[in-house]
Design a protein around this motif. Sequence first.
Motif, PDB file in Angstrom:
ATOM      1  N   GLY A  55       9.492   4.169  19.056  1.00 22.93           N
ATOM      2  CA  GLY A  55       9.431   4.071  17.596  1.00 22.93           C
ATOM      3  C   GLY A  55       8.776   2.800  17.091  1.00 22.93           C
ATOM      4  N   ILE A  56       7.900   2.213  17.898  1.00 19.00           N
ATOM      5  CA  ILE A  56       7.256   0.946  17.534  1.00 19.00           C
ATOM      6  C   ILE A  56       5.889   1.217  16.902  1.00 19.00           C
ATOM      7  CG2 ILE A  56       6.335  -1.232  18.417  1.00 19.00           C
ATOM      8  CD1 ILE A  56       8.422  -0.982  20.686  1.00 19.00           C
ATOM      9  N   PRO A  57       5.669   0.761  15.675  1.00 20.59           N
ATOM     10  CA  PRO A  57       4.370   0.958  15.027  1.00 20.59           C
ATOM     11  C   PRO A  57       3.260   0.158  15.702  1.00 20.59           C
ATOM     12  CG  PRO A  57       6.074   0.451  13.419  1.00 20.59           C
ATOM     13  CD  PRO A  57       6.658   0.170  14.771  1.00 20.59           C
ATOM     14  N   ALA A  58       2.080   0.746  15.728  1.00 25.26           N
ATOM     15  CA  ALA A  58       0.898   0.078  16.271  1.00 25.26           C
ATOM     16  C   ALA A  58       0.300  -0.895  15.263  1.00 25.26           C
ATOM     17  CB  ALA A  58      -0.150   1.112  16.670  1.00 25.26           C
ATOM     18  N   ALA A  59       0.564  -0.672  13.981  1.00 23.63           N
ATOM     19  CA  ALA A  59       0.029  -1.526  12.918  1.00 23.63           C
ATOM     20  C   ALA A  59       0.955  -1.441  11.718  1.00 23.63           C
ATOM     21  CB  ALA A  59      -1.388  -1.088  12.532  1.00 23.63           C
ATOM     22  N   SER A  60       0.811  -2.407  10.835  1.00 21.32           N
ATOM     23  CA  SER A  60       1.630  -2.460   9.628  1.00 21.32           C
ATOM     24  C   SER A  60       0.729  -2.747   8.433  1.00 21.32           C
ATOM     25  CB  SER A  60       2.683  -3.569   9.776  1.00 21.32           C
ATOM     26  OG  SER A  60       3.519  -3.620   8.656  1.00 21.32           O
ATOM     27  N   PHE A  61       0.868  -1.938   7.387  1.00 23.66           N
ATOM     28  CA  PHE A  61       0.065  -2.094   6.175  1.00 23.66           C
ATOM     29  C   PHE A  61       0.981  -2.351   4.990  1.00 23.66           C
ATOM     30  CE2 PHE A  61      -2.561   1.304   8.455  1.00 23.66           C
ATOM     31  CZ  PHE A  61      -3.271   0.363   9.181  1.00 23.66           C
ATOM     32  N   ARG A  62       0.608  -3.295   4.163  1.00 22.06           N
ATOM     33  CA  ARG A  62       1.395  -3.636   2.977  1.00 22.06           C
ATOM     34  C   ARG A  62       0.982  -2.750   1.806  1.00 22.06           C
ATOM     35  NH1 ARG A  62       2.092  -9.683   0.461  1.00 22.06           N
ATOM     36  NH2 ARG A  62       3.282  -9.044  -1.383  1.00 22.06           N
ATOM     37  N   VAL A  63       1.976  -2.254   1.098  1.00 24.91           N
ATOM     38  CA  VAL A  63       1.742  -1.441  -0.099  1.00 24.91           C
ATOM     39  C   VAL A  63       2.506  -2.049  -1.264  1.00 24.91           C
ATOM     40  CG1 VAL A  63       1.350   0.671   1.239  1.00 24.91           C
ATOM     41  CG2 VAL A  63       3.648   0.161   0.391  1.00 24.91           C
ATOM     42  N   GLU A  64       2.098  -1.699  -2.467  1.00 20.44           N
ATOM     43  CA  GLU A  64       2.765  -2.221  -3.657  1.00 20.44           C
ATOM     44  C   GLU A  64       3.949  -1.364  -4.077  1.00 20.44           C
ATOM     45  OE1 GLU A  64       2.141  -5.202  -5.052  1.00 20.44           O
ATOM     46  OE2 GLU A  64       0.720  -5.452  -3.397  1.00 20.44           O
ATOM     47  N   ASP A  65       3.856  -0.043  -3.879  1.00 20.93           N
ATOM     48  CA  ASP A  65       4.920   0.872  -4.304  1.00 20.93           C
ATOM     49  C   ASP A  65       5.175   1.874  -3.189  1.00 20.93           C
ATOM     50  OD1 ASP A  65       6.582   2.783  -5.464  1.00 20.93           O
ATOM     51  OD2 ASP A  65       5.533   2.734  -7.392  1.00 20.93           O
ATOM     52  N   LEU A  66       6.083   1.540  -2.297  1.00 20.43           N
ATOM     53  CA  LEU A  66       6.347   2.353  -1.122  1.00 20.43           C
ATOM     54  C   LEU A  66       6.787   3.760  -1.490  1.00 20.43           C
ATOM     55  CD1 LEU A  66       6.529   2.541   1.962  1.00 20.43           C
ATOM     56  CD2 LEU A  66       8.873   1.685   1.776  1.00 20.43           C
ATOM     57  N   ASP A  67       7.661   3.891  -2.473  1.00 17.35           N
ATOM     58  CA  ASP A  67       8.143   5.221  -2.840  1.00 17.35           C
ATOM     59  C   ASP A  67       7.015   6.103  -3.350  1.00 17.35           C
ATOM     60  OD1 ASP A  67      10.860   4.825  -2.109  1.00 17.35           O
ATOM     61  OD2 ASP A  67      11.184   3.714  -3.974  1.00 17.35           O
ATOM     62  N   ALA A  68       6.132   5.556  -4.172  1.00 15.73           N
ATOM     63  CA  ALA A  68       5.008   6.335  -4.696  1.00 15.73           C
ATOM     64  C   ALA A  68       4.046   6.717  -3.576  1.00 15.73           C
ATOM     65  CB  ALA A  68       4.279   5.551  -5.780  1.00 15.73           C
ATOM     66  N   ASP A  69       3.736   5.768  -2.688  1.00 12.05           N
ATOM     67  CA  ASP A  69       2.834   6.073  -1.579  1.00 12.05           C
ATOM     68  C   ASP A  69       3.469   7.087  -0.627  1.00 12.05           C
ATOM     69  OD1 ASP A  69       0.538   4.566  -2.232  1.00 12.05           O
ATOM     70  OD2 ASP A  69       1.501   2.738  -1.521  1.00 12.05           O
ATOM     71  N   HIS A  70       4.743   6.947  -0.357  1.00 13.02           N
ATOM     72  CA  HIS A  70       5.448   7.902   0.501  1.00 13.02           C
ATOM     73  C   HIS A  70       5.374   9.302  -0.109  1.00 13.02           C
ATOM     74  CE1 HIS A  70       9.166  10.041   1.821  1.00 13.02           C
ATOM     75  NE2 HIS A  70       8.729   9.646   3.004  1.00 13.02           N
ATOM     76  N   ALA A  71       5.694   9.434  -1.388  1.00  9.37           N
ATOM     77  CA  ALA A  71       5.661  10.742  -2.053  1.00  9.37           C
ATOM     78  C   ALA A  71       4.252  11.341  -2.021  1.00  9.37           C
ATOM     79  CB  ALA A  71       6.157  10.608  -3.490  1.00  9.37           C
ATOM     80  N   ARG A  72       3.250  10.529  -2.295  1.00  9.09           N
ATOM     81  CA  ARG A  72       1.854  11.003  -2.283  1.00  9.09           C
ATOM     82  C   ARG A  72       1.467  11.484  -0.895  1.00  9.09           C
ATOM     83  NH1 ARG A  72      -2.691   8.740  -0.539  1.00  9.09           N
ATOM     84  NH2 ARG A  72      -1.781   6.664  -0.317  1.00  9.09           N
ATOM     85  N   LEU A  73       1.800  10.697   0.120  1.00  9.46           N
ATOM     86  CA  LEU A  73       1.418  11.054   1.485  1.00  9.46           C
ATOM     87  C   LEU A  73       2.166  12.288   1.986  1.00  9.46           C
ATOM     88  CD1 LEU A  73       1.140   7.442   2.897  1.00  9.46           C
ATOM     89  CD2 LEU A  73      -0.751   9.061   2.571  1.00  9.46           C
ATOM     90  N   VAL A  74       3.452  12.390   1.679  1.00  7.79           N
ATOM     91  CA  VAL A  74       4.219  13.576   2.076  1.00  7.79           C
ATOM     92  C   VAL A  74       3.630  14.815   1.416  1.00  7.79           C
ATOM     93  CG1 VAL A  74       6.459  14.728   1.810  1.00  7.79           C
ATOM     94  CG2 VAL A  74       6.358  12.383   2.663  1.00  7.79           C
ATOM     95  N   SER A  75       3.258  14.701   0.143  1.00  9.20           N
ATOM     96  CA  SER A  75       2.679  15.862  -0.549  1.00  9.20           C
ATOM     97  C   SER A  75       1.316  16.237   0.026  1.00  9.20           C
ATOM     98  CB  SER A  75       2.572  15.611  -2.058  1.00  9.20           C
ATOM     99  OG  SER A  75       1.545  14.697  -2.342  1.00  9.20           O
ATOM    100  N   ASP A  76       0.672  15.284   0.722  1.00  9.89           N
ATOM    101  CA  ASP A  76      -0.616  15.540   1.366  1.00  9.89           C
ATOM    102  C   ASP A  76      -0.442  15.978   2.825  1.00  9.89           C
ATOM    103  OD1 ASP A  76      -3.420  15.692   1.331  1.00  9.89           O
ATOM    104  OD2 ASP A  76      -3.640  13.617   2.009  1.00  9.89           O
ATOM    105  N   GLY A  77       0.804  16.182   3.252  1.00 10.98           N
ATOM    106  CA  GLY A  77       1.058  16.685   4.585  1.00 10.98           C
ATOM    107  C   GLY A  77       1.251  15.643   5.668  1.00 10.98           C
ATOM    108  N   VAL A  78       1.311  14.369   5.296  1.00 13.90           N
ATOM    109  CA  VAL A  78       1.525  13.314   6.290  1.00 13.90           C
ATOM    110  C   VAL A  78       2.981  13.358   6.751  1.00 13.90           C
ATOM    111  CG1 VAL A  78       1.528  10.815   6.695  1.00 13.90           C
ATOM    112  CG2 VAL A  78      -0.309  11.873   5.342  1.00 13.90           C
ATOM    113  N   ARG A  79       3.161  13.277   8.078  1.00 15.56           N
ATOM    114  CA  ARG A  79       4.500  13.305   8.651  1.00 15.56           C
ATOM    115  C   ARG A  79       5.017  11.879   8.826  1.00 15.56           C
ATOM    116  NH1 ARG A  79       7.379  12.847  13.153  1.00 15.56           N
ATOM    117  NH2 ARG A  79       5.653  12.239  14.490  1.00 15.56           N
ATOM    118  N   PHE A  80       6.238  11.668   8.385  1.00 13.09           N
ATOM    119  CA  PHE A  80       6.884  10.360   8.521  1.00 13.09           C
ATOM    120  C   PHE A  80       7.934  10.410   9.611  1.00 13.09           C
ATOM    121  CE2 PHE A  80       4.689   9.458   4.711  1.00 13.09           C
ATOM    122  CZ  PHE A  80       4.665   8.081   4.575  1.00 13.09           C
ATOM    123  N   ALA A  81       7.920   9.404  10.479  1.00 13.28           N
ATOM    124  CA  ALA A  81       8.936   9.264  11.515  1.00 13.28           C
ATOM    125  C   ALA A  81      10.173   8.579  10.963  1.00 13.28           C
ATOM    126  CB  ALA A  81       8.380   8.467  12.693  1.00 13.28           C
TER     127      ALA A  81
END
Length: 129
Positions: free
Chosen positions: A74-100
């Motif tokens: 469960g170790i990430p290969a990279a880390s990216f900073r975002v301003e609004d995690l909840d908004a980015d999470h919702a957008r990405l999930v709606s685009d089919g991105v799978r979250f671990a």
Amino acid sequence: MKIYVTSVFVDDQAKALDFYTRRLGFRLKNDIPAGDYRWLTVVSPEDPDGTELLLEPSAHPAVGPYKAALVADGIPAASFRVEDLDADHARLVSDGVRFAAPPTDAGPVRMAILDDTCGNLIQLIQMKA
């Protein structure tokens, strides 16, 4: 001294370019033929002259076991900073991105971990005020 380029090993450069640009929103910076592969970098649209992320081919024999061990633990290969995690999470999930791992509080940050479809876990971080 500044970080100029950092790498993430990817199973398929074309697939990675699509994911990192279309889904995550990075911009193509360099796409230069390099033998069987490409010198393929992306940058943040917020900092086009900043650090480049090299979408490095996973061709070296050590990379497969390394990536598999990171994902298994469960170790990430990279880390990216975002301003609004909840908004980015919702957008990405709606685009089919799978979250671990969904957005979670972790001390001074909120974090989530996604699957980049190219053999890596990627961490998104939002700094708390």
